[in-house]
Design an enzyme around this catalytic site. Structure first.
Site, PDB file in Angstrom:
ATOM      1  N   ARG A 154      65.217 -11.149   7.484  1.00 19.94           N
ATOM      2  CA  ARG A 154      66.180 -10.497   8.373  1.00 19.94           C
ATOM      3  C   ARG A 154      65.908  -9.003   8.450  1.00 19.94           C
ATOM      4  O   ARG A 154      65.739  -8.343   7.425  1.00 19.94           O
ATOM      5  CB  ARG A 154      67.610 -10.725   7.879  1.00 19.94           C
ATOM      6  CG  ARG A 154      68.612  -9.990   8.733  1.00 19.94           C
ATOM      7  CD  ARG A 154      70.054 -10.280   8.402  1.00 19.94           C
ATOM      8  NE  ARG A 154      70.906  -9.212   8.922  1.00 19.94           N
ATOM      9  CZ  ARG A 154      72.178  -9.056   8.612  1.00 19.94           C
ATOM     10  NH1 ARG A 154      72.769  -9.894   7.783  1.00 19.94           N
ATOM     11  NH2 ARG A 154      72.874  -8.064   9.127  1.00 19.94           N
ATOM     12  N   TYR A 180      65.720 -16.903  -2.235  1.00 15.96           N
ATOM     13  CA  TYR A 180      66.482 -15.770  -1.707  1.00 15.96           C
ATOM     14  C   TYR A 180      65.944 -14.472  -2.297  1.00 15.96           C
ATOM     15  O   TYR A 180      65.952 -14.295  -3.518  1.00 15.96           O
ATOM     16  CB  TYR A 180      67.969 -15.919  -2.036  1.00 15.96           C
ATOM     17  CG  TYR A 180      68.844 -14.916  -1.312  1.00 15.96           C
ATOM     18  CD1 TYR A 180      69.356 -15.199  -0.052  1.00 15.96           C
ATOM     19  CD2 TYR A 180      69.141 -13.684  -1.889  1.00 15.96           C
ATOM     20  CE1 TYR A 180      70.136 -14.273   0.626  1.00 15.96           C
ATOM     21  CE2 TYR A 180      69.928 -12.748  -1.211  1.00 15.96           C
ATOM     22  CZ  TYR A 180      70.425 -13.063   0.045  1.00 15.96           C
ATOM     23  OH  TYR A 180      71.194 -12.152   0.711  1.00 15.96           O
ATOM     24  N   LEU A 237      68.768  -6.601   4.723  1.00 11.75           N
ATOM     25  CA  LEU A 237      67.415  -7.126   4.547  1.00 11.75           C
ATOM     26  C   LEU A 237      67.508  -8.305   3.601  1.00 11.75           C
ATOM     27  O   LEU A 237      67.928  -8.151   2.446  1.00 11.75           O
ATOM     28  CB  LEU A 237      66.438  -6.095   3.976  1.00 11.75           C
ATOM     29  CG  LEU A 237      64.959  -6.567   3.934  1.00 11.75           C
ATOM     30  CD1 LEU A 237      64.012  -5.378   3.932  1.00 11.75           C
ATOM     31  CD2 LEU A 237      64.623  -7.481   2.763  1.00 11.75           C
ATOM     32  N   GLU A 238      67.172  -9.482   4.085  1.00 12.24           N
ATOM     33  CA  GLU A 238      67.021 -10.600   3.170  1.00 12.24           C
ATOM     34  C   GLU A 238      65.809 -11.399   3.589  1.00 12.24           C
ATOM     35  O   GLU A 238      65.509 -11.499   4.771  1.00 12.24           O
ATOM     36  CB  GLU A 238      68.299 -11.454   3.050  1.00 12.24           C
ATOM     37  CG  GLU A 238      68.887 -11.981   4.314  1.00 12.24           C
ATOM     38  CD  GLU A 238      70.290 -12.623   4.107  1.00 12.24           C
ATOM     39  OE1 GLU A 238      70.875 -12.572   3.019  1.00 12.24           O
ATOM     40  OE2 GLU A 238      70.774 -13.198   5.099  1.00 12.24           O
ATOM     41  N   ILE A 239      65.095 -11.890   2.597  1.00 12.68           N
ATOM     42  CA  ILE A 239      63.954 -12.769   2.857  1.00 12.68           C
ATOM     43  C   ILE A 239      64.309 -14.068   2.160  1.00 12.68           C
ATOM     44  O   ILE A 239      64.477 -14.095   0.938  1.00 12.68           O
ATOM     45  CB  ILE A 239      62.645 -12.178   2.303  1.00 12.68           C
ATOM     46  CG1 ILE A 239      62.422 -10.778   2.897  1.00 12.68           C
ATOM     47  CG2 ILE A 239      61.461 -13.095   2.637  1.00 12.68           C
ATOM     48  CD1 ILE A 239      61.152 -10.084   2.419  1.00 12.68           C
TER      49      ILE A 239
END
Ligand code: GDP
Ligand code: MN
Length: 351
Positions: A154, A180, A237-239
């Protein structure tokens, strides 16, 4: 023109600019952005940064979502910056994913917003912010344009990665069984979530079959009250692996929360909602503190503390300055929220 490099489709769900090259990526992953047309220039800044720091070498796809239509101008500018192997999709959020659900008393929601605005709560008076947070809590992973992907990163307009990423971050997720990834965690403003924690506890007690609660210590105070310590992963920000959200338990959790009305009567953020889901559904080994990326989103910066990697990865952040900001943020939340900082919990998660 950008059209020379692209095969373009107009689908019901949006406009898709196909990439021109052959992909060799081992995993299927995409950047996901929700933003507004007006944010074009902040967006371009961010894309240029992500392409230069990472994606020029990989050609991962992008999905841009918006509650309104993107303009031609927006799409063309974005396409012009991205790796020519990437597929770039621009989609509209389905109306029923953004509008009020029928169960919401719109007048009451309005009164609650006025109250929270008067209290000085951040975004307390904003209606669109609530729709956005609810969208990221229960809908973004359902958009038709992201269905074919396993992982997402994101992104938000105006944010920057501060170091080169010289490895395939999604393959790293796969190989290390990470579900996550986050870069910053913070305390949530208590006034935005007065009842969220008790609804979370109710949900847990309704689901004794939930066994994977290894991350619970990250969010739960170690006292008799077992209250929320307000820790949350900063979700701008998340991956992550979409499977975290695309499963029946998460869906029940979202519906359980949705039924309480707190996305509108309070101001539940998607960050604490995602964090509670992680704490309920993942093991600590599946959560990744991405400490080599460097990241900035106003007003916070995360700067890698391994100084040797600053040179190899061409970092552009200053560690002492960053630490100073972090320490003052901690003291600020500590004073404002009167909660105990549990270093054991931090160590558990950051190790
Ligand atoms: P903050 O980071 O909590 O201050 O919230 P932002 O204002 O940055 O919003 C989070 C993300 O959602 C950003 O990517 C925004 O561009 C996007 N966003 C917020 N509100 C809206 C909205 O009403 N419509 C659209 N299309 N995007 C929105
Ligand atoms: Mn933001």
């Amino acid at each position: 023109s950008v059209y020379d490099r692209r095969i373009e489709f107009d689908l019901d769900d949006g406009v898709v600019f196909n990439g021109v090259g052959f992909k060799t990526n081992e995993v299927s992953a995409t950047f996901v952005v929700l933003c507004r047309d007006e944010e074009l220039y902040e967006m371009l800044d961010t894309i240029q940064n992500i392409e230069d720091r990472f994606n020029h070498a990989y050609g991962y796809d992008y999905v841009f979502l918006n509650d309104k239509q993107f303009s031609r101008r927006f799409m063309e500018h974005v396409v012009s910056l991205v790796n020519k192997n990437s597929r770039i999709s621009f989609g509209k959020v389905p109306r029923h994913h953004w509008l009020y659900p029928e169960t919401i008393d719109i007048e009451f929601a309005h009164q609650q917003r006025s109250k929270m605005e008067a209290m000085g709560v951040l975004y307390g008076g904003s209606e669109s912010y609530r729709h956005m947070c609810r969208y990221f809590s229960g809908f973004f992973y359902k958009h038709p344009l992201v269905q074919d992907y396993q992982y997402y990163w994101r992104l938000e307009p105006g944010t920057k990665v501060l170091c080169d990423v010289q490895y395939d971050i999604f393959v790293h997720m796969l190989n290390n069984k990470k579900k996550y990834g986050f870069v910053i965690s913070l305390f949530e403003y208590r006034a935005t979530i007065p009842t969220l924690w008790s609804h979370f506890r109710d949900f847990l007690s309704l689901h004794p079959e939930l066994k994977s609660l290894g991350m619970l210590p990250f969010v739960e105070n170690d006292d008799v009250a077992r209250s929320y310590n307000l820790c949350h992963f900063w979700s701008n920000l998340e991956i992550a692996d979409f499977s975290l959200f695309r499963n029946p338990v998460y869906e029940q959790f979202f519906e359980h929360l949705e039924a309480q009305g707190g996305f509108f009567y309070e101001r539940w953020g998607d960050a604490p909602v995602h964090t509670l889901a992680v704490s309920m559904l993942l093991e600590p080994s599946e959560v990744w503190f991405i400490d080599d990326l460097g990241y900035s989103h106003e007003p916070y910066t995360m700067c890698p503390k391994q100084l040797d990697s600053h040179l190899t990865n061409r970092c552009v952040c200053d560690l002492p300055w960053n630490l100073l900001i972090l320490i003052s943020a901690f003291i600020g939340s500590f004073a404002a929220q009167n909660i105990a900082l549990d270093f054991e919990i931090l160590r558990l998660v950051l190790s």
